[in-house]
Design an enzyme around this catalytic site. Structure first.
Site, PDB file in Angstrom:
ATOM      1  N   ASP A  63     -13.424   5.857 -30.249  1.00  0.00           N
ATOM      2  CA  ASP A  63     -12.862   5.341 -29.003  1.00  0.00           C
ATOM      3  C   ASP A  63     -12.253   3.968 -29.269  1.00  0.00           C
ATOM      4  OD1 ASP A  63     -13.967   7.567 -27.872  1.00  0.00           O
ATOM      5  OD2 ASP A  63     -15.386   6.495 -26.578  1.00  0.00           O
ATOM      6  N   HIS A 209     -16.595   3.699 -32.611  1.00  0.00           N
ATOM      7  CA  HIS A 209     -15.611   2.893 -31.902  1.00  0.00           C
ATOM      8  C   HIS A 209     -14.691   2.193 -32.897  1.00  0.00           C
ATOM      9  CE1 HIS A 209     -18.699   3.492 -28.844  1.00  0.00           C
ATOM     10  NE2 HIS A 209     -17.759   3.263 -27.941  1.00  0.00           N
TER      11      HIS A 209
END
Length: 253
Positions: A63, A209
């Site tokens: 992400d 992430h």
């Protein structure tokens, strides 16, 4: 008590043509194509958090919603480790600010999904506002990549039945995760490695992430990849993992 339906998918042999099977006894409608399975309970849209796969495949997902420092080092690690498939969920606002970095993801051959436009909790918004945010992100990503994103990971992983329904109306499949590395919390490289390599099963969806808040991911990632490869796992995109699947429902609160 409110429940969110999250689905587990079990791999089948891929078909060369689109097939549609209705399982009325289970109350589940499953639609399969060579690239994209669509899951529904008929009345209730669902999210996908893992696949019950026969092959030792893991979906590697990242992400990213802000920052420009961590992405390129992560891409360098993936190249060094010869990881050819992964999925990056990018926010539309980030994509517009960093079209050059989005292009690097695209040029590396990695799948790009939507992480919404603004990185805020959808569950606190009105449905129409959620719809507008998803559409705005869709337009931004589509214009920059010339491809239509088809998977959505809501910002902060925050969703409920309303969000699932909005996503389904916009032809998105919502993707959750089964392995959360907690790398954005910067708990230490050893902790990230442990989170990413403990109790891993075929078909897991792994959450990392690539935002600048995740400062330890670059150091932990090669260790994670090497360990999992030694354990016999391979890394694939969400599309690859979901291609050809049947579903079983899991209810969580």
């Amino acid at each position: 008590m409110n429940f969110i339906w999250i689905w587990r998918a079990k791999s089948l042999k891929r078909f060369m043509i689109i097939s549609i099977a209705a399982f009325f006894t289970a109350g589940i409608l499953y639609v399969e194509s060579p690239l994209l399975p669509v899951f529904s309970t008929g009345d209730k849209p669902v999210a996908i958090h893992r696949v019950e796969a026969e092959r030792p495949d893991l979906a590697l997902t990242f992400d990213i919603s802000w920052g420009e420092e961590q992405l390129e080092p992560i891409l360098a690690v993936l190249k060094e480790e010869k990881v050819e498939e992964a999925t990056f969920f990018v926010s539309g606002a980030w994509a517009e600010r960093h079209p050059d970095l989005l292009e690097k993801i695209d040029e590396a051959g990695y799948e790009i999904g939507s992480h919404g436009y603004r990185h805020e909790h959808y569950t606190l918004w009105e449905e129409e506002d959620v719809k507008k945010d998803i559409q705005r992100a869709h337009n931004a990503i589509s214009e920059l990549t010339e491809e239509q994103p088809k998977y959505l990971r809501p910002p902060n992983g925050s969703f409920d039945d309303r969000i699932l329904e909005v996503a389904e109306d916009l032809n998105y499949d919502v993707i959750h995760w089964s392995i959360h590395t907690h790398d954005w919390e910067n708990p230490g490289v050893d902790t990230i490695v442990a989170n990413a390599t403990t109790n891993v099963e075929n078909g897991d969806i792994m959450l990392f992430h690539a935002s600048d808040s995740a400062k330890q991911t670059v150091e932990a990632l090669p260790i994670v990849l090497e360990k999992l490869k030694k354990d016999g796992f391979s890394f694939v995109s969400i599309s690859h993992l979901l291609s050809g699947a049947s579903v079983d429902a899991k209810e969580i609160d």
